[in-house]
Design a protein around this motif. Sequence first.
Motif, short mmCIF file in Angstrom:
data_model
loop_
_atom_site.label_atom_id
_atom_site.label_comp_id
_atom_site.label_asym_id
_atom_site.label_seq_id
_atom_site.Cartn_x
_atom_site.Cartn_y
_atom_site.Cartn_z
N ILE A 9 0.84 -1.20 0.00
CA ILE A 9 0.00 0.00 0.00
C ILE A 9 0.87 1.25 0.00
O ILE A 9 0.64 2.19 -0.76
CB ILE A 9 -0.97 -0.01 1.19
CG1 ILE A 9 -2.03 -1.09 1.00
CG2 ILE A 9 -1.62 1.36 1.40
CD1 ILE A 9 -2.85 -1.40 2.24
N LEU A 10 1.89 1.26 0.86
CA LEU A 10 2.78 2.42 0.92
C LEU A 10 3.54 2.63 -0.39
O LEU A 10 3.71 3.77 -0.84
CB LEU A 10 3.77 2.27 2.08
CG LEU A 10 3.20 2.55 3.46
CD1 LEU A 10 4.16 2.09 4.55
CD2 LEU A 10 2.87 4.03 3.61
N ILE A 11 3.97 1.56 -1.02
CA ILE A 11 4.68 1.69 -2.30
C ILE A 11 3.74 2.22 -3.38
O ILE A 11 4.13 3.08 -4.18
CB ILE A 11 5.31 0.34 -2.70
CG1 ILE A 11 6.43 -0.02 -1.70
CG2 ILE A 11 5.85 0.39 -4.12
CD1 ILE A 11 6.90 -1.45 -1.79
N ILE A 12 2.50 1.77 -3.39
CA ILE A 12 1.51 2.29 -4.34
C ILE A 12 1.29 3.78 -4.09
O ILE A 12 1.30 4.60 -5.03
CB ILE A 12 0.19 1.50 -4.26
CG1 ILE A 12 0.38 0.09 -4.79
CG2 ILE A 12 -0.94 2.23 -4.99
CD1 ILE A 12 -0.75 -0.87 -4.45
N LEU A 13 1.11 4.16 -2.83
CA LEU A 13 0.89 5.57 -2.49
C LEU A 13 2.10 6.41 -2.87
O LEU A 13 1.96 7.52 -3.38
CB LEU A 13 0.57 5.72 -1.00
CG LEU A 13 -0.79 5.18 -0.57
CD1 LEU A 13 -0.90 5.15 0.95
CD2 LEU A 13 -1.92 5.99 -1.19
N ALA A 14 3.31 5.88 -2.65
CA ALA A 14 4.52 6.60 -3.04
C ALA A 14 4.58 6.80 -4.55
O ALA A 14 4.97 7.86 -5.03
CB ALA A 14 5.76 5.86 -2.55
N GLY A 15 4.17 5.78 -5.30
CA GLY A 15 4.13 5.91 -6.76
C GLY A 15 3.16 6.99 -7.21
O GLY A 15 3.47 7.79 -8.10
N VAL A 16 2.00 7.03 -6.57
CA VAL A 16 1.00 8.06 -6.91
C VAL A 16 1.53 9.44 -6.52
O VAL A 16 1.39 10.41 -7.27
CB VAL A 16 -0.35 7.76 -6.23
CG1 VAL A 16 -1.32 8.92 -6.38
CG2 VAL A 16 -0.95 6.47 -6.79
N MET A 17 2.15 9.52 -5.34
CA MET A 17 2.73 10.80 -4.91
C MET A 17 3.80 11.27 -5.90
O MET A 17 3.84 12.45 -6.26
CB MET A 17 3.34 10.67 -3.51
CG MET A 17 2.35 10.52 -2.40
SD MET A 17 3.14 10.03 -0.83
CE MET A 17 4.14 11.46 -0.46
N GLY A 18 4.67 10.36 -6.32
CA GLY A 18 5.72 10.71 -7.27
C GLY A 18 5.14 11.19 -8.59
O GLY A 18 5.58 12.21 -9.14
N ALA A 19 4.15 10.47 -9.09
CA ALA A 19 3.52 10.87 -10.36
C ALA A 19 2.87 12.25 -10.22
O ALA A 19 3.02 13.11 -11.10
CB ALA A 19 2.49 9.83 -10.78
N ASP A 20 2.15 12.46 -9.12
CA ASP A 20 1.52 13.76 -8.89
C ASP A 20 2.55 14.87 -8.78
O ASP A 20 2.34 15.98 -9.27
CB ASP A 20 0.65 13.72 -7.64
CG ASP A 20 -0.61 12.89 -7.82
OD1 ASP A 20 -0.98 12.61 -8.98
OD2 ASP A 20 -1.23 12.52 -6.80
N GLY A 21 3.68 14.56 -8.14
CA GLY A 21 4.74 15.55 -8.02
C GLY A 21 5.29 15.96 -9.38
O GLY A 21 5.52 17.14 -9.63
N VAL A 22 5.46 15.00 -10.26
CA VAL A 22 5.95 15.31 -11.61
C VAL A 22 4.90 16.11 -12.39
O VAL A 22 5.23 17.07 -13.09
CB VAL A 22 6.34 14.01 -12.37
CG1 VAL A 22 6.67 14.29 -13.82
CG2 VAL A 22 7.51 13.33 -11.68
#
Length: 125
Positions: A9-22
């Motif tokens: 779950i945390l890795i998925i959330l980190a991926g979404v956060m990274g994409a949103d950051g970009v």
Amino acid sequence: MKESRLFRILIILAGVMGADGVILAAASAHQGDATRLVPASSMLLFHATGVLAVVALIERGVVHARIGLAAAFGFVVAAALFAGDLTLRHFASHGLFPLAAPTGGTLLIASWITLAVAAAWPRRN
């Protein structure tokens, strides 16, 4: 078993956060007066990396698992509050709620301190 699900779950959330950051970084580069999007992007990108690091540290047994998980989820919630408020102010001309960004920033600080405690706290073998 339960930890691996939380890690996923945390890795998925980190991926979404990274994409949103970009996405926010790109929007700030291509829109006029998008100064609020730059710190929103930075908080998401920095803390997405932080979440991934915490997961790795827990898996290696370097930090206390439960306290480390609290720090990681704190990064997710806090970065969402901070970046969400600034992004909403840019696109909708109003924030999430009064003091949402400072609340997110304060929670980010608390989460970093929590991570320090997770590293200092004795782990059960």
